[in-house]
Write a protein that holds these residues in place. Structure first.
Motif, mmCIF file in Angstrom:
data_model
loop_
_atom_site.group_PDB
_atom_site.id
_atom_site.type_symbol
_atom_site.label_atom_id
_atom_site.label_comp_id
_atom_site.label_asym_id
_atom_site.label_seq_id
_atom_site.Cartn_x
_atom_site.Cartn_y
_atom_site.Cartn_z
ATOM 1 N N VAL A 133 0.837 -1.196 0.000
ATOM 2 C CA VAL A 133 0.000 0.000 0.000
ATOM 3 C C VAL A 133 0.874 1.249 0.000
ATOM 4 O O VAL A 133 2.016 1.241 0.475
ATOM 5 C CB VAL A 133 -0.966 0.037 1.209
ATOM 6 N N ASP A 213 -1.002 -1.420 -4.415
ATOM 7 C CA ASP A 213 -2.341 -1.951 -4.654
ATOM 8 C C ASP A 213 -3.422 -0.966 -4.215
ATOM 9 O O ASP A 213 -4.540 -1.001 -4.720
ATOM 10 C CB ASP A 213 -2.529 -3.268 -3.898
ATOM 11 N N LYS A 214 -3.083 -0.100 -3.267
ATOM 12 C CA LYS A 214 -4.047 0.857 -2.749
ATOM 13 C C LYS A 214 -3.297 2.083 -2.250
ATOM 14 O O LYS A 214 -2.162 1.970 -1.766
ATOM 15 C CB LYS A 214 -4.866 0.234 -1.609
ATOM 16 N N GLY A 235 -6.748 0.799 -5.646
ATOM 17 C CA GLY A 235 -7.812 1.183 -4.733
ATOM 18 C C GLY A 235 -7.433 2.478 -4.036
ATOM 19 O O GLY A 235 -6.254 2.838 -3.966
ATOM 20 N N ASP A 237 -8.683 5.064 -0.450
ATOM 21 C CA ASP A 237 -9.514 5.069 0.744
ATOM 22 C C ASP A 237 -10.760 5.920 0.532
ATOM 23 O O ASP A 237 -11.877 5.482 0.732
ATOM 24 C CB ASP A 237 -8.722 5.554 1.964
ATOM 25 N N ASP A 392 -9.792 -1.810 5.586
ATOM 26 C CA ASP A 392 -9.416 -1.162 4.328
ATOM 27 C C ASP A 392 -8.131 -1.740 3.743
ATOM 28 O O ASP A 392 -7.808 -1.480 2.582
ATOM 29 C CB ASP A 392 -9.234 0.341 4.545
#
Length: 436
Positions: A133, A213-214, A235, A237, A392
């Protein structure tokens, strides 16, 4: 300054109140066509030229003195040195806050689960952490070590192996407290990057910055616009708007306390929103008087003044029921219930990011050390969104295992429904496994 401050006063029973409130709450900060065009250009450059483009944009927008991309990465040794350089009391406060945030988020961990039906069919859910992340830590008008803890620690609790943190370093300067927090929280790699170029690097990767990835964490309009643009590739948040607080008071809390609670969000920036609701008109007058008295003592008085005048309000309602109605309509990021029995209000509150209960619970403690996450839905999105959390940083995979008996039972059902949809291959795929 205090004599010129104009705090908006509204009455919920006025005929034009609804229209006035809608205008006050409206926020379209991430729909600027010019900003969007700039962000799309930056993303395209980063995708095409990688490190070179990110370095050039960082030199341009942050006036960073780096001449090579390698100079933008902050080593673990530098992080450790920054942590150890902090004054003992500040380091201790950071450690206690980190422990509390970690402890709270440990309660959010979701285990994998499954169950087996009578014929041997197994159904369930496998919960796994994301691999990598990206955490964006803002660094414009203030330094936010608390954002480091709130974004990195839930990812650690979730089991994320690689956490790539970025934070802008205007003129090459990074706040030691931010770096110390990154060391304490356990960020894997840290880069002195900000703006849309940092988001693009985290989303698509460069020769040096790994693709994530996010992407999580708040930022300015360029960061928010970039996050929206890369969503789908990665992705995100949420698209965060300005900070906001809604305080509901029964008239028994010290007006100075309430004024300072309103200031605590207003000092973030000129677009922040601070609203106070009460059915006690005389007390609203006292709070307004406190606002005027205390404003000149504030370090960020000009920002607070602009925020209160642009988007703030003191709203008089008829009773508690009308206050609850407004809470759910506004769906605030932060809700303070400065009332005698806050728990009695909870069953009727449907929309709020975080609820601070009672006279002694200042929103500010939630920003730093209470434990729950301070990354919260803004601009009314608490109607459908939740605070950032361990969930998340995890994803869920469905588990399905069919025994021969289960394949026959479910195959007949699937075959019938698939034929009804004229999907012959679906129907036969299920039917092949039916054993008479």
């Amino acid at each position: 300054m205090s004599s010129t401050l104009a705090v908006r006063r509204l009455n919920a029973n006025n005929p034009d109140f609804s229209t006035t409130l809608d205008k006050l709450l409206a926020w379209e900060g991430v729909s600027n066509a010019k900003v969007q065009e700039q962000v799309e250009t930056i993303i395209a450059e980063v995708r095409q030229k990688g490190d070179a483009a990110v370095l050039a944009f960082t030199q341009k927008f942050d006036q960073h003195p780096a001449t090579e991309f390698s100079q933008l990465e902050v080593s673990q040794q530098q992080l450790k040195a920054a942590y150890e350089s902090l004054p003992a009391k500040r380091r201790e406060a950071l450690e206690v806050a980190a422990k509390r945030v970690t402890s709270y988020h440990e309660h959010q961990k979701q285990p994998s689960w499954n169950y087996t039906e009578a014929d041997g069919t197994l159904l369930g859910q496998q919960v796994t952490p994301l691999d990598r992340v990206g955490v964006y830590v803002p660094g414009g008008k203030a330094a936010y070590p608390s954002s480091v803890l709130m974004n990195v620690l839930p990812a650690k609790v979730a089991g994320v192996k690689e956490i790539i943190m970025v934070a802008p370093a205007p003129k090459g300067e990074l706040n030691p407290l931010v770096l110390g927090a990154a060391y304490l929280a356990g960020a894997t790699r840290v880069f002195a990057l900000g703006g849309a170029q940092a988001v693009a690097a985290l989303a698509y990767g460069t020769e040096t910055v790994p693709a994530c990835d996010k992407i999580v964490g708040p930022g300015n309009i360029y960061v928010a616009t970039a996050k929206r643009a890369v969503f789908g590739k990665v992705g995100i948040d949420m698209i965060a708007g300005p900070s906001e607080i809604l305080v509901v008071g029964d008239g028994e809390t010290d007006p100075d306390w309430i004024a300072m609670d309103l200031f605590s969000q207003a000092e973030h920036d000129e677009d922040a929103q601070s609203i106070l609701i009460s059915w006690n008109a005389a007390w609203l007058d006292k709070v307004e008087k406190s606002i005027r008295k205390l404003l000149p003592t504030m370090e960020r008085a000009e920002i607070i003044k602009a925020s209160l005048e642009n988007r703030g309000a003191l709203i008089q309602v008829e009773n508690e029921a009308q206050a609850v109605e407004l809470i759910n309509r506004i769906a605030p990021e932060h809700l303070e219930l400065s009332v005698a029995d806050p728990e009695a209000w909870l069953p009727n509150i449907r929309h709020a990011g975080a609820i601070f209960m009672g006279r002694y619970t200042a929103e500010a403690i939630g920003d730093y050390c209470a434990g729950p996450n301070h990354v919260l839905p803004t601009s009314g999105t608490a109607r459908f969104s939740s605070p950032l959390g361990v969930y998340d940083f995890q994803k869920r995979s469905s588990l399905i295992f069919c025994s021969p008996e289960g394949a026959a039972t479910l195959g007949r059902i699937a075959n019938e429904l698939a034929e009804g949809e004229s999907l012959t291959a679906h129907a036969r795929s299920a039917a092949y496994r039916i054993k008479d």
